[in-house]
Design an enzyme around this catalytic site. Sequence first.
Site, short mmCIF file in Angstrom:
data_model
loop_
_atom_site.label_atom_id
_atom_site.label_comp_id
_atom_site.label_asym_id
_atom_site.label_seq_id
_atom_site.Cartn_x
_atom_site.Cartn_y
_atom_site.Cartn_z
N LYS A 54 10.17 -5.66 -6.33
CA LYS A 54 9.97 -6.43 -7.56
C LYS A 54 8.74 -7.33 -7.42
CE LYS A 54 14.82 -6.45 -9.02
NZ LYS A 54 16.05 -7.22 -9.28
N GLN A 98 19.04 -12.35 -7.48
CA GLN A 98 19.42 -11.00 -7.02
C GLN A 98 20.92 -10.94 -6.73
OE1 GLN A 98 17.36 -8.52 -7.13
NE2 GLN A 98 18.71 -6.96 -6.28
N ASP A 121 17.13 -10.92 -16.65
CA ASP A 121 18.18 -9.94 -16.36
C ASP A 121 19.06 -9.69 -17.57
OD1 ASP A 121 18.92 -10.59 -12.85
OD2 ASP A 121 18.15 -8.78 -13.79
N1 LIG Z 1 19.77 -9.68 -10.51
C1 LIG Z 1 19.94 -8.35 -10.41
N2 LIG Z 1 20.56 -7.82 -9.35
C2 LIG Z 1 20.74 -6.46 -9.30
C3 LIG Z 1 20.25 -5.62 -10.31
C4 LIG Z 1 19.61 -6.23 -11.43
O1 LIG Z 1 19.19 -5.55 -12.39
N3 LIG Z 1 19.47 -7.59 -11.43
N4 LIG Z 1 20.34 -4.24 -10.22
C5 LIG Z 1 20.78 -3.61 -8.95
C6 LIG Z 1 19.69 -3.34 -7.94
N5 LIG Z 1 18.35 -3.09 -8.43
C7 LIG Z 1 17.68 -4.17 -8.90
O2 LIG Z 1 17.79 -5.26 -8.41
C8 LIG Z 1 17.63 -1.91 -8.16
C9 LIG Z 1 18.24 -0.79 -7.61
C10 LIG Z 1 17.47 0.35 -7.27
C11 LIG Z 1 16.10 0.36 -7.51
C12 LIG Z 1 15.25 1.52 -7.15
O3 LIG Z 1 14.06 1.53 -7.43
N6 LIG Z 1 15.82 2.51 -6.47
C13 LIG Z 1 15.02 3.63 -6.00
C14 LIG Z 1 15.35 3.91 -4.53
C15 LIG Z 1 15.06 2.68 -3.69
C16 LIG Z 1 15.61 2.89 -2.24
O4 LIG Z 1 14.98 3.68 -1.53
O5 LIG Z 1 16.65 2.29 -1.92
C17 LIG Z 1 15.33 4.86 -6.86
O6 LIG Z 1 16.46 4.92 -7.41
O7 LIG Z 1 14.44 5.72 -6.96
C18 LIG Z 1 15.51 -0.75 -8.07
C19 LIG Z 1 16.25 -1.88 -8.38
C20 LIG Z 1 21.80 -4.52 -8.27
N7 LIG Z 1 21.38 -5.90 -8.24
#
Ligand SMILES: Nc1nc2c(c(=O)[nH]1)N[C@@H](CN(C=O)c1ccc(C(=O)N[C@@H](CCC(=O)O)C(=O)O)cc1)CN2
Length: 300
Positions: A54, A98, A121
Site C-alpha cells: 500500500k 490494517q 476503507d
Molecule cells: N484495513 C483493512 N484491512 C484489511 C483489508 C482492507 O481492505 N482494509 N483487506 C484485507 C487484506 N488486504 C488489504 O489490506 C489485501 C489482501 C491481498 C492483497 C493482494 O494484493 N494480494 C495479492 C497477493 C499478495 C501476496 O502475495 O500475499 C493477490 O491476490 O494477487 C492486497 C490487499 C484484510 N485486511
Amino acid sequence: MTAHIIDGKAFAASVREKVAGHVARLKDGHGITPGLAVVLVGEDPASEVYVRNKGKQTVEVGMASFEHKLPAETSEADLLALIEQLNADPAVHGILVQLPLPGHLDSDLVINSIDPAKDVDGFHISNVGLLGTGQKSMVPCTPLGCLMMLRDHLGSLSGLNAVVIGRSNIVGKPMAQLLLGDSCTVTIAHSRTKDIEEVCRRADILVAAVGRPEMVTGDWIKPGATVIDVGINRVPAPEKGEGKTRLVGDVEFASAVEVAGAITPVPGGVGPMTIACLLANTVTAACRANGLPEPEGLTA
Ligand SMILES: Nc1nc2c(c(=O)[nH]1)N[C@@H](CN(C=O)c1ccc(C(=O)N[C@@H](CCC(=O)O)C(=O)O)cc1)CN2
C-alpha cells in the site's frame, strides 16, 4: 469452453494510472497532494506485506504516504490518540487501520474513531449506513474493486442473479449492497444457508468471500457464470518443498474454470484491485475535503 480470466493485476494498473492522473491535476491545479496514513499494529506477516505494498503504490501514484507501525501490545488509548492526531492532520486525507487488530483492541471502536470523511476503507458506521441507504459514501476497497471488474466485464448488471458467499462487514455485506445498487437480485449465502450449492448454481454472478480455501468447486457454478474469488488463503505446498505455502482462493480454480464464463484468479485478481481502490478512495477523499469534483471512473 474454459472461462475468460479476468486480469485483476492489469485492471488494477489501469486504475492506478487514472489515480495518478487525478493526483497530478490536484497537485498542478490546486497545490494539493493527497495523503494516506496507514496504521499497522503488530507483526502479522500478511498484513506487513499488504501495508508495504500500500505504501509503495501510494508513492508511485504521487501521493504522500504516512506509515505508522505500532507494537502488538499497543494500548487502545494510545491507538485512539494516534487516530485523533491523524484526523486533525490536514496533510492526511485518508486513514486506514490494517485489520485484523490484536485481540485486546476493539476493532469497531477503533474504526469508528476515524473521521468518516477520511475513512478510505469505508468501514465506519456512518459510511456503512450511507452505503446501505444508497447515499454517497466511502465504499470498501475490495467490494469496489469487484464491482469495477464486474461492470467492465458484463456491462449492465441489471436483473442478473448475484450470490455473495460470506457476510463479513469488510466484503460480503457491502458487496451485496453494491450489487443491489446495480439492480442485481442478490442472495447472501453463509454457513447456515440450506443447500448452498443449489443456491450458488442459480447465480449469474458468484462472489466467494468466505475464507475457506477452495470451498467452491465447479459443480457449484452455473455454466457461463461470472465468478469473483475474493479468497486469500495460504495452504501447504509440499511440491515446492518442506514448509512451503501457496496462495489459493475460496474457489477451486481448476474445476471452476471449466464451467464459469469468466473468473478472477488468486493471486492476480481481487487482491491488486483492493489496493488500487484504496488509492482511488484516497483521491476521492482529497477531492471531497477540498470541495472539488469527484474523480471520474474511480467511485461506485
Ligand atoms: N484495513 C483493512 N484491512 C484489511 C483489508 C482492507 O481492505 N482494509 N483487506 C484485507 C487484506 N488486504 C488489504 O489490506 C489485501 C489482501 C491481498 C492483497 C493482494 O494484493 N494480494 C495479492 C497477493 C499478495 C501476496 O502475495 O500475499 C493477490 O491476490 O494477487 C492486497 C490487499 C484484510 N485486511
